[in-house]
Each structure stands twice: as C-alpha cells, then as structure tokens.
Scaffold this motif. Structure first.
Motif, PDB file in Angstrom:
ATOM      1  N   HIS A  83       0.827  -1.203   0.000  1.00  0.00           N
ATOM      2  CA  HIS A  83       0.000   0.000   0.000  1.00  0.00           C
ATOM      3  C   HIS A  83       0.865   1.258   0.000  1.00  0.00           C
ATOM      4  N   LEU A  84       1.882   1.288   0.847  1.00  0.00           N
ATOM      5  CA  LEU A  84       2.757   2.462   0.913  1.00  0.00           C
ATOM      6  C   LEU A  84       3.538   2.644  -0.389  1.00  0.00           C
ATOM      7  N   THR A  85       4.013   1.536  -0.967  1.00  0.00           N
ATOM      8  CA  THR A  85       4.738   1.614  -2.237  1.00  0.00           C
ATOM      9  C   THR A  85       3.822   2.107  -3.351  1.00  0.00           C
ATOM     10  N   HIS A  86       2.580   1.612  -3.347  1.00  0.00           N
ATOM     11  CA  HIS A  86       1.603   2.024  -4.355  1.00  0.00           C
ATOM     12  C   HIS A  86       1.340   3.527  -4.276  1.00  0.00           C
ATOM     13  N   LYS A  87       1.235   4.066  -3.061  1.00  0.00           N
ATOM     14  CA  LYS A  87       1.011   5.498  -2.894  1.00  0.00           C
ATOM     15  C   LYS A  87       2.189   6.309  -3.431  1.00  0.00           C
ATOM     16  N   LYS A  88       3.407   5.837  -3.152  1.00  0.00           N
ATOM     17  CA  LYS A  88       4.597   6.544  -3.639  1.00  0.00           C
ATOM     18  C   LYS A  88       4.654   6.533  -5.164  1.00  0.00           C
ATOM     19  N   VAL A  89       4.336   5.388  -5.775  1.00  0.00           N
ATOM     20  CA  VAL A  89       4.362   5.289  -7.238  1.00  0.00           C
ATOM     21  C   VAL A  89       3.336   6.236  -7.854  1.00  0.00           C
ATOM     22  N   GLN A  90       2.150   6.306  -7.258  1.00  0.00           N
ATOM     23  CA  GLN A  90       1.114   7.195  -7.781  1.00  0.00           C
ATOM     24  C   GLN A  90       1.502   8.665  -7.626  1.00  0.00           C
ATOM     25  N   GLU A  91       2.184   8.992  -6.520  1.00  0.00           N
ATOM     26  CA  GLU A  91       2.632  10.367  -6.330  1.00  0.00           C
ATOM     27  C   GLU A  91       3.651  10.757  -7.394  1.00  0.00           C
ATOM     28  N   HIS A  92       4.596   9.874  -7.681  1.00  0.00           N
ATOM     29  CA  HIS A  92       5.614  10.167  -8.690  1.00  0.00           C
ATOM     30  C   HIS A  92       5.008  10.231 -10.094  1.00  0.00           C
ATOM     31  N   ALA A  93       3.915   9.472 -10.294  1.00  0.00           N
ATOM     32  CA  ALA A  93       3.256   9.475 -11.597  1.00  0.00           C
ATOM     33  C   ALA A  93       2.274  10.633 -11.744  1.00  0.00           C
ATOM     34  N   ASN A  94       2.120  11.442 -10.687  1.00  0.00           N
ATOM     35  CA  ASN A  94       1.218  12.607 -10.707  1.00  0.00           C
ATOM     36  C   ASN A  94      -0.226  12.225 -10.996  1.00  0.00           C
ATOM     37  N   ILE A  95      -0.644  11.078 -10.466  1.00  0.00           N
ATOM     38  CA  ILE A  95      -2.040  10.655 -10.628  1.00  0.00           C
ATOM     39  C   ILE A  95      -2.915  11.465  -9.676  1.00  0.00           C
ATOM     40  N   PRO A  96      -4.012  12.027 -10.136  1.00  0.00           N
ATOM     41  CA  PRO A  96      -4.875  12.827  -9.257  1.00  0.00           C
ATOM     42  C   PRO A  96      -5.328  12.043  -8.037  1.00  0.00           C
ATOM     43  N   VAL A  97      -5.443  12.744  -6.913  1.00  0.00           N
ATOM     44  CA  VAL A  97      -5.835  12.091  -5.659  1.00  0.00           C
ATOM     45  C   VAL A  97      -7.200  11.438  -5.785  1.00  0.00           C
ATOM     46  N   SER A  98      -8.090  12.049  -6.548  1.00  0.00           N
ATOM     47  CA  SER A  98      -9.445  11.502  -6.696  1.00  0.00           C
ATOM     48  C   SER A  98      -9.453  10.139  -7.373  1.00  0.00           C
ATOM     49  N   GLN A  99      -8.373   9.787  -8.061  1.00  0.00           N
ATOM     50  CA  GLN A  99      -8.310   8.509  -8.771  1.00  0.00           C
ATOM     51  C   GLN A  99      -7.491   7.458  -8.013  1.00  0.00           C
ATOM     52  N   ARG A 100      -7.092   7.787  -6.822  1.00  0.00           N
ATOM     53  CA  ARG A 100      -6.279   6.842  -6.044  1.00  0.00           C
ATOM     54  C   ARG A 100      -7.124   6.166  -4.958  1.00  0.00           C
ATOM     55  N   PRO A 101      -6.855   4.873  -4.665  1.00  0.00           N
ATOM     56  CA  PRO A 101      -7.421   4.259  -3.459  1.00  0.00           C
ATOM     57  C   PRO A 101      -6.600   4.727  -2.253  1.00  0.00           C
ATOM     58  N   THR A 102      -6.986   5.878  -1.705  1.00  0.00           N
ATOM     59  CA  THR A 102      -6.110   6.578  -0.759  1.00  0.00           C
ATOM     60  C   THR A 102      -5.997   5.874   0.595  1.00  0.00           C
ATOM     61  N   THR A 103      -6.973   5.076   0.971  1.00  0.00           N
ATOM     62  CA  THR A 103      -6.935   4.453   2.288  1.00  0.00           C
ATOM     63  C   THR A 103      -6.460   3.016   2.194  1.00  0.00           C
ATOM     64  N   HIS A 104      -5.894   2.561   3.277  1.00  0.00           N
ATOM     65  CA  HIS A 104      -5.420   1.181   3.333  1.00  0.00           C
ATOM     66  C   HIS A 104      -6.547   0.166   3.146  1.00  0.00           C
ATOM     67  N   PRO A 105      -7.724   0.323   3.816  1.00  0.00           N
ATOM     68  CA  PRO A 105      -8.812  -0.637   3.600  1.00  0.00           C
ATOM     69  C   PRO A 105      -9.261  -0.724   2.143  1.00  0.00           C
ATOM     70  N   LEU A 106      -9.348   0.429   1.438  1.00  0.00           N
ATOM     71  CA  LEU A 106      -9.747   0.402   0.028  1.00  0.00           C
ATOM     72  C   LEU A 106      -8.712  -0.327  -0.820  1.00  0.00           C
ATOM     73  N   PHE A 107      -7.457  -0.125  -0.506  1.00  0.00           N
ATOM     74  CA  PHE A 107      -6.388  -0.789  -1.258  1.00  0.00           C
ATOM     75  C   PHE A 107      -6.456  -2.301  -1.069  1.00  0.00           C
ATOM     76  N   VAL A 108      -6.596  -2.747   0.191  1.00  0.00           N
ATOM     77  CA  VAL A 108      -6.678  -4.185   0.464  1.00  0.00           C
ATOM     78  C   VAL A 108      -7.926  -4.775  -0.159  1.00  0.00           C
ATOM     79  N   SER A 109      -9.044  -4.032  -0.101  1.00  0.00           N
ATOM     80  CA  SER A 109     -10.278  -4.512  -0.713  1.00  0.00           C
ATOM     81  C   SER A 109     -10.114  -4.686  -2.215  1.00  0.00           C
TER      82      SER A 109
END
Length: 222
Positions: free
Chosen positions: A185-211
């Motif tokens: 989850h933490l690695t996924h967040k870092k990759v999305q930040e570097h890719a400049n993906i909008p926050v609205s398109q990210r599974p920002t919470t850990h439960p959403l990511f695991v789900s």
C-alpha cells in the motif's frame, strides 16, 4: 530474548544499533546483547518492574492536578563498575505519565529543541510552536514510530483475529501477509505520487487498497 539473540546471530557486522519495545527490553538483555560476539547495542522503553531500572530513576504516576508541576521531570542514571556492560543508561521522562528508557546507545542526555505546526484559532492559520524534548526520547521516536505506524495500518485490515488460538505458525504466516499488504500500500502510494495521478483517482486508504486486491484475487481464481 532467545529469539532476539537468534536474530542478532544473522547480522554480518559488529555494533549494530537495535531499538526494542518494552516487551523485550531490560538491563539484563542489554548486557547479553553487548556481550554477543557482534557487540549489538540496544535501546528502548523498559517496564518499571523486572527490567532492572534502578529505584533512583523510577517515577510514580501523579494525580491529574499535579501534572503542571510534574510534566517534564527527568531522572537519569549510568551503570558504573561493570566492564561487561559499559555505558548502560536509564532515563525516566514524565509526560502525561512516566516513561522509562534503557539504552546502550545514548552518548548523552540533553534537551533538544523541536518544532511543530499548530492550528491557531485566532489567526485561522498554522503557527510554528517550539518545544523541548529529551534526546533519548527523540531518538527512540524517530527509530520506532515507523514500526508503530506499520502495526496500526496492518491492524486496520488484519485477517488473523480468528486464528490467534490456532497453530502458531499460521499466525506468523498471516502476520507476514499483513506486513506485505501494508508495504504494498505504501509503495503504491509513492508510485502514484511520482506518476502525478490525481488524488481523486487513487485508493487513498489502506482498507480500500486491500479490498481492491481481494477483489482482483477472487476474479483471478474464478
């Protein structure tokens, strides 16, 4: 302690620094770790009973009315006369309650000036607040806080509540899976930040990511 010493056996170099929580930490264990062939130096929070903290350092919990005059009180002691356990330091710091530290790492005990941003309701903006913190406490926070945060994230979506009384190796396996999911989850967040993906398109919470991972796993099995 025996399991921790086995982990120290896997190290390749001398004088590693290891921070521990109060479950493992004691003056006796600090001495044994230092006398390991790799001279491991440990530090961490100690419990008030059975950990070897001297009476001159112990602080008893105070009443709520006494906190303004008690908070910030520091006591420290250094073990002397034991060649097999040099530089063992015990420190107690009173915050909201007394916290006791045991360290083979601390070279000094001093106050450090820290800064943090605090919301000011009058100016409707953040102000920089300066405060003092004992260096032993500050060092422990920087080394152990990431571990505590990782445990909190893993605990949000843990899958081993029902299995804790089962085979112990099942529990270790599921704990490892929980750690992998947290790190992913933490690695996924870092990759999305570097890719400049909008926050609205990210599974920002850990439960959403695991789900999301669980749904993908079920689809693949089908």
């Amino acid at each position: 302690h025996a399991r921790c010493m086995w982990m120290f056996d896997q190290l390749k170099e001398k004088h590693h620094r290891v921070w521990l929580n109060n479950l493992c930490m004691s003056c006796c264990f600090s001495k044994e770790a230092w006398n390991h062939e790799l001279c491991v130096m440990v530090a961490g929070v100690g419990r008030t009973s059975g950990c070897g903290i001297p009476n001159c350092v112990l602080q008893e919990p105070a009443k709520q009315s006494q906190l303004p005059t008690t908070r910030g009180e520091v006591k420290a002691a250094v073990l002397q006369g034991d060649d097999k356990c040099p530089n063992l330091v015990t420190v107690s710091i009173y915050d909201n309650k007394p916290v006791h530290f045991i360290s083979m790492i601390a070279e000094s005990t001093s106050w450090t000036t820290k800064e943090r941003r605090v919301w000011n309701s009058n100016t409707k903006d953040f102000d920089t607040l300066r405060h003092l913190r004992v260096n032993v406490n500050d060092d422990y926070n920087h080394k152990m806080n990431p571990v505590d945060v990782a445990d909190q994230l893993r605990n949000h979506c843990r899958m081993d509540h029902w299995i804790r009384q089962r085979k112990w190796w099942w529990y270790i396996c599921l704990w490892g899976m929980g750690v992998l999911l947290t790190n992913a989850h933490l690695t996924h967040k870092k990759v999305q930040e570097h890719a400049n993906i909008p926050v609205s398109q990210r599974p920002t919470t850990h439960p959403l990511f695991v789900s999301a991972l669980n749904c993908q796993s079920v689809d693949q099995q089908r």
